[in-house]
Each structure stands twice: as structure tokens, then as C-alpha cells.
Design an enzyme around this catalytic site. Structure first.
Site, short mmCIF file in Angstrom:
data_model
loop_
_atom_site.label_atom_id
_atom_site.label_comp_id
_atom_site.label_asym_id
_atom_site.label_seq_id
_atom_site.Cartn_x
_atom_site.Cartn_y
_atom_site.Cartn_z
N ARG A 97 -17.88 8.78 7.71
CA ARG A 97 -17.96 7.60 7.51
C ARG A 97 -17.37 6.85 8.44
O ARG A 97 -17.69 5.21 8.64
CB ARG A 97 -17.82 6.69 5.79
CG ARG A 97 -19.05 7.85 5.06
CD ARG A 97 -18.33 7.72 3.91
NE ARG A 97 -19.44 7.23 2.52
CZ ARG A 97 -18.96 7.39 0.78
NH1 ARG A 97 -18.54 7.45 0.61
NH2 ARG A 97 -20.13 7.44 0.67
N HIS A 143 0.35 -11.92 2.74
CA HIS A 143 -0.84 -11.43 1.47
C HIS A 143 -0.93 -12.20 0.76
O HIS A 143 -2.07 -11.94 0.33
CB HIS A 143 -0.17 -9.74 0.66
CG HIS A 143 -1.02 -8.55 0.78
ND1 HIS A 143 0.02 -7.74 0.23
CD2 HIS A 143 -2.08 -9.17 0.03
CE1 HIS A 143 -1.81 -6.81 0.52
NE2 HIS A 143 -2.35 -7.94 0.44
N ASN A 146 -19.28 3.16 10.30
CA ASN A 146 -18.90 1.73 10.05
C ASN A 146 -18.19 1.43 11.69
O ASN A 146 -17.83 0.28 11.52
CB ASN A 146 -16.99 1.67 9.02
CG ASN A 146 -17.81 1.95 7.93
OD1 ASN A 146 -19.00 2.04 7.71
ND2 ASN A 146 -17.06 2.48 7.21
N LEU A 203 -17.33 -4.32 2.31
CA LEU A 203 -18.21 -3.31 1.95
C LEU A 203 -18.70 -3.22 0.61
O LEU A 203 -19.59 -3.18 -0.31
CB LEU A 203 -18.29 -1.84 2.40
CG LEU A 203 -17.78 -1.30 3.72
CD1 LEU A 203 -17.13 -0.17 3.98
CD2 LEU A 203 -19.22 -1.69 4.27
N TYR A 257 1.19 -1.24 -0.16
CA TYR A 257 0.28 0.33 0.03
C TYR A 257 0.75 1.30 -0.17
O TYR A 257 0.20 2.61 -0.01
CB TYR A 257 -0.53 0.64 1.02
CG TYR A 257 -2.01 -1.43 1.64
CD1 TYR A 257 -1.99 -1.51 0.56
CD2 TYR A 257 -2.33 -1.03 2.65
CE1 TYR A 257 -2.66 -3.53 0.70
CE2 TYR A 257 -3.41 -2.24 2.71
CZ TYR A 257 -3.75 -3.23 1.97
OH TYR A 257 -4.28 -4.37 1.92
N LYS A 284 -12.83 -0.05 4.59
CA LYS A 284 -12.15 1.63 4.36
C LYS A 284 -12.82 2.46 4.09
O LYS A 284 -13.85 2.60 3.57
CB LYS A 284 -11.45 0.89 3.45
CG LYS A 284 -9.96 2.32 3.01
CD LYS A 284 -10.46 2.99 1.66
CE LYS A 284 -10.23 4.53 1.59
NZ LYS A 284 -10.69 4.87 0.25
N SER A 285 -12.36 3.86 4.12
CA SER A 285 -12.83 5.31 3.81
C SER A 285 -12.23 6.60 4.23
O SER A 285 -11.33 6.26 5.14
CB SER A 285 -14.81 5.10 5.00
OG SER A 285 -15.00 7.17 4.15
N1 LIG Z 1 -5.66 -8.93 2.52
C1 LIG Z 1 -6.07 -8.12 1.33
O1 LIG Z 1 -5.47 -8.51 0.12
C2 LIG Z 1 -6.76 -7.30 1.23
C3 LIG Z 1 -7.09 -6.63 2.14
N2 LIG Z 1 -8.19 -5.21 1.61
C4 LIG Z 1 -7.75 -4.30 2.98
O2 LIG Z 1 -9.94 -5.00 3.32
C5 LIG Z 1 -9.69 -2.78 3.52
C6 LIG Z 1 -11.20 -2.91 3.00
O3 LIG Z 1 -11.02 -3.04 1.39
P1 LIG Z 1 -11.30 -2.18 0.62
O4 LIG Z 1 -10.72 -2.93 -1.01
O5 LIG Z 1 -10.82 -1.07 1.02
O6 LIG Z 1 -13.61 -2.21 0.10
P2 LIG Z 1 -14.61 -1.89 1.66
O7 LIG Z 1 -15.04 -2.69 1.10
O8 LIG Z 1 -14.48 -1.10 3.15
O9 LIG Z 1 -15.31 -0.19 0.25
C7 LIG Z 1 -14.30 0.95 0.86
C8 LIG Z 1 -15.69 1.74 -0.48
O10 LIG Z 1 -17.30 1.72 0.25
C9 LIG Z 1 -16.70 3.32 0.60
N3 LIG Z 1 -17.49 3.06 2.27
C10 LIG Z 1 -16.89 3.19 3.31
N4 LIG Z 1 -17.73 2.92 4.02
C11 LIG Z 1 -18.81 4.05 3.09
C12 LIG Z 1 -19.94 4.19 4.63
N5 LIG Z 1 -20.33 3.75 5.51
N6 LIG Z 1 -21.58 4.43 3.60
C13 LIG Z 1 -20.77 3.85 1.97
N7 LIG Z 1 -19.61 3.52 1.28
C14 LIG Z 1 -18.26 3.11 1.84
C15 LIG Z 1 -15.96 3.88 0.53
O11 LIG Z 1 -15.66 5.75 -0.06
P3 LIG Z 1 -14.80 6.52 0.92
O12 LIG Z 1 -13.25 6.10 1.09
O13 LIG Z 1 -15.20 7.95 -0.25
O14 LIG Z 1 -15.96 6.86 1.73
C16 LIG Z 1 -14.50 3.03 -0.56
O15 LIG Z 1 -15.32 2.93 -1.98
C17 LIG Z 1 -8.32 -2.22 2.51
O16 LIG Z 1 -8.42 -0.92 2.57
C18 LIG Z 1 -7.28 -3.44 3.31
O17 LIG Z 1 -6.76 -2.87 4.09
C19 LIG Z 1 -8.69 -4.77 0.88
C20 LIG Z 1 -7.90 -5.72 -0.31
C21 LIG Z 1 -7.06 -6.93 -0.44
O1 LIG Z 2 -5.76 -4.43 -1.03
C1 LIG Z 2 -5.33 -5.59 -1.04
O2 LIG Z 2 -4.84 -5.69 0.07
C2 LIG Z 2 -4.96 -6.07 -2.32
O3 LIG Z 2 -3.99 -6.72 -2.57
C3 LIG Z 2 -5.12 -4.87 -3.66
O4 LIG Z 2 -4.15 -5.09 -4.31
C4 LIG Z 2 -6.43 -5.37 -4.02
O5 LIG Z 2 -6.16 -6.60 -3.90
C5 LIG Z 2 -6.47 -5.33 -5.78
O6 LIG Z 2 -7.83 -5.01 -5.43
C6 LIG Z 2 -5.81 -5.27 -6.58
O7 LIG Z 2 -6.27 -4.41 -7.56
#
Ligand SMILES: NC(=O)C1=CN([C@@H]2O[C@H](COP(=O)(O)OP(=O)(O)OC[C@H]3O[C@@H](n4cnc5c(N)ncnc54)[C@H](OP(=O)(O)O)[C@@H]3O)[C@@H](O)[C@H]2O)C=CC1
Ligand SMILES: O=C(O)C(=O)[C@@H](O)[C@H](O)C(=O)CO
Length: 289
Positions: free
Chosen positions: A250, A121, A254, A203, A63, A244-245
Site C-alpha cells: 500500500r 503540532h 500511495n 485517506l 508518536y 500512512k500505511s
Molecule cells: N499534524 C497532525 O496533527 C496530524 C498529522 N498526522 C500525520 O498524517 C499521517 C496520515 O494520517 P493518518 O491519521 O495516519 O490517516 P490516513 O488518512 O493516512 O489513513 C491511514 C489509514 O488508511 C489505510 N490505508 C493506507 N493506505 C491505504 C491504501 N492504499 N488503501 C486502503 N487503505 C489504506 C491505513 O491502513 P494500513 O496501515 O493497514 O494500510 C490506515 O488505516 C499520520 O500518520 C501522521 O504522520 C495525522 C494526524 C494528525
Molecule cells: O497524529 C497526530 O499527529 C495527532 O495529532 C494524533 O494524535 C491525532 O490527532 C489523533 O487522532 C489523536 O486521537
């Protein structure tokens, strides 16, 4: 799932319960996701979120914001041990010695004595280095560089191979998990093994989950938002979410999912959303370096 209250700090009204881990550590009932936040945004968001009640911050070497996450944790000024940080070993750093170097780099960039939770990861099965990567994490835990070790995006077969070849099981598997992808078999298998399934993308990653009628209807009935219903559903199935937001209001919303409960009818209606549709990559096909 048993919980332990953490309602001891000054601003404790929204502090989530702690989830005990098999190694004696803990995971927060809700962690803050930071993917897509750069250093400065992460620093500000992390400090504000800890003041609002978050007690676990989720980052990754991938990240490129570990510096801001570490600074944000220090800015918040809580006592050591009150806030947990998770980071992850990226695919390009897999391998025994590479992982030793990568985790030391993450530790220094975060500015912590020890990393609370470090995950592999992605499994990257074609690379076939995840067992060596795991051995390095086992060693780093023994050396006190990392307190708890786990995996992310691993199948039960991959988890079992780690145990068969090293004798050490992960305490967490962080996987994509939400009402469209409830991962029932994976969750049941992890629970049997004493491993917590933590939910990323809770989400639905902005891809329409929060507009689904069963979620909108439950939100209306409880006077909460669709995001709170999606997060509450995860809390009730025992999969602590990592939302994440980028928006402070928000982020606080959450956290606020412990004052209502879904009814059996609402849970049955939400179960109809389980199409298996992913909002992110499929770890059995995709590999992230
Ligand atoms: N281990 C892995 O491989 C992975 C880990 N992750 C982790 O998981 C976390 C969360 O996943 P992520 O991909 O970010 O997706 P999420 O499912 O958390 O969705 C994030 C989205 O939802 C929106 N959002 C957040 N809160 C609200 C709310 N209360 N109402 C409406 N919309 C909302 C955000 O917009 P806005 O920011 O504008 O509020 C953003 O567009 C990541 O940030 C990361 O830390 C993610 C992907 C892969
Ligand atoms: O957010 C994470 O932890 C990821 O692994 C991201 O890279 C996620 O998988 C992704 O959407 C990349 O396109």
C-alpha cells in the site's frame, strides 16, 4: 505549483516531485505518515519506503517513534539531504525554553545534525503559548538546529498573529485535508501568504472516504485504487499529502499517483463529498498535549 524533478537516485521511478518552500527548502510531493507505528515498525517501514521512493518522513515527539524513524532513514543509506524528516513540538512542550529543550531532544533521538522541518503540532489557543513556542523555533532555525519551521492545525488568524508578533511566517501548515474536508478558504489564504498546506489524514483515516462512490468510480475509470484517487485529488489541489500505511504494497501504491489525472467531471463529482466532516480532532475545539 512549480515542481522540480528529483529523478536522480538509483530507484527513482516513484520519487515524487519536490515542492519548493518560501525559505529555500523543499517538501516532498508525498510524505510518509508514521502515526501509530512503534519504533521497530517505523524503522522497517521507513527504510523500505525510502527504497521505494519516499523522500520525506513525517513523525512527531508525540508518536514515540523518532528513534525508529531516524534509524530507518540511516538504514536506507541515501546521501545526506536526499531525505527530509519532519517532527513536531507536542502541546506539553510548548513555551520558549521548553521548546528549545524538546527540539534538542527530538534532534538527538532522531540522530540528525539538523531537523529538516519542525512544526508546532497543535496551536492550543487556551494555553496561549504558541507565539513563545514559535520564537523558540525561529531561534533554532537561526542556530541551524532546524532547517525549516512551520505549524500544524493553525488557522489563518493564528498564522497572522505569529507574523505580527515575530515577523517570521511558517513555510508549512499541516492540516487535516481530504475531499470531505477540502478547506478551500484556508488553502487559499495560505497560498496568498506563500505557505504550503500539507494534508494529514489524506485517506480519511479509514472512516469510509475510500468507499464513496465518486472516488470508487474515478478509481475504476483509471484502473487505480480509491486511495490513489484521494491522493491524486490532493496533488491536483496543490496540497501535498502525508498518507500512512503499515503495509509495504500500500505504501508503494500511495506513491504512484503521478501517471494519471482526474477529469473535470471526476473533480466535480468528488466535490460533492465536501461535507466538512472531520476524521480527526477539530483544532478550534480540541487541544492535544
Ligand atoms: N499534524 C497532525 O496533527 C496530524 C498529522 N498526522 C500525520 O498524517 C499521517 C496520515 O494520517 P493518518 O491519521 O495516519 O490517516 P490516513 O488518512 O493516512 O489513513 C491511514 C489509514 O488508511 C489505510 N490505508 C493506507 N493506505 C491505504 C491504501 N492504499 N488503501 C486502503 N487503505 C489504506 C491505513 O491502513 P494500513 O496501515 O493497514 O494500510 C490506515 O488505516 C499520520 O500518520 C501522521 O504522520 C495525522 C494526524 C494528525
Ligand atoms: O497524529 C497526530 O499527529 C495527532 O495529532 C494524533 O494524535 C491525532 O490527532 C489523533 O487522532 C489523536 O486521537
Amino acid at each position: 505549483m512549480s515542481t522540480e524533478s528529483t529523478r536522480s537516485s538509483p530507484d527513482a521511478s516513484l520519487v515524487p516531485p519536490r515542492i519548493p518552500l518560501a525559505d529555500g527548502g523543499w517538501l516532498s510531493g508525498i510524505a510518509l505518515g508514521t502515526w501509530k507505528l512503534d519504533h521497530d515498525a517505523a524503522r522497517a517501514a521507513v527504510a523500505e519506503s525510502i527504497r521505494a521512493g519516499y523522500r520525506q518522513i513525517d513523525t512527531a515527539a508525540r508518536y514515540h517513534n523518532e528513534l525508529g524513524v531516524g534509524q530507518g532513514i540511516r538504514d536506507a543509506g541515501l546521501a545526506p539531504g536526499e531525505v527530509q524528516v519532519t517532527t513536531k513540538v507536542r502541546g506539553g512542550d510548548q513555551g520558549h525554553d521548553e521548546t528549545l529543550r524538546a527540539v534538542e531532544s527530538s534532534r538527538r533521538i532522531l540522530g540528525v545534525d539538523a531537523i529538516d522541518l519542525c512544526l508546532v503540532h497543535w496551536p492550543l489557543p487556551r494555553l496561549d503559548r504558541y507565539v513563545d513556542t514559535w520564537r523558540a523555533l525561529v531561534r533554532l532555525q537561526a542556530d541551524g538546529v532546524v532547517r525549516s519551521i512551520g505549524v500544524s492545525n493553525f488557522s489563518l488568524e493564528q498564522v497572522d498573529r505569529l507574523v505580527a508578533e515575530t515577523g517570521v511566517a511558517p513555510v508549512v501548515d499541516q492540516v487535516e485535508l481530504h475531499p470531505r474536508l477540502p478547506q478551500e478558504a484556508l488553502r487559499a489564504g495560505l497560498a496568498e501568504r506563500g505557505i504550503v498546506a500539507q494534508a494529514w489524514g489524506p485517506l480519511g483515516r479509514g472512516k469510509g472516504l475510500l468507499d464513496a462512490e465518486p472516488i470508487v468510480a474515478a478509481a475504476r475509470a483509471h484502473g487505480v485504487t480509491p486511495a490513489q484517487v484521494a491522493l491524486r485529488w490532493l496533488v491536483e489541489v496543490g496540497a501535498p499529502p502525508v498518507p500512512k500505511s503499515g503495509d509495504a504494497a500500500r505504501r508503494r501504491q500511495n506513491l504512484d499517483v503521478f501517471a494519471f489525472a482526474l477529469t473535470p467531471a471526476e473533480r466535480a463529482s468528488i466535490a460533492t463529498l465536501a461535507t466538512g466532516e472531520r476524521a480527526g480532532k477539530d483544532p478550534s475545539i480540541d487541544e492535544e498535549f
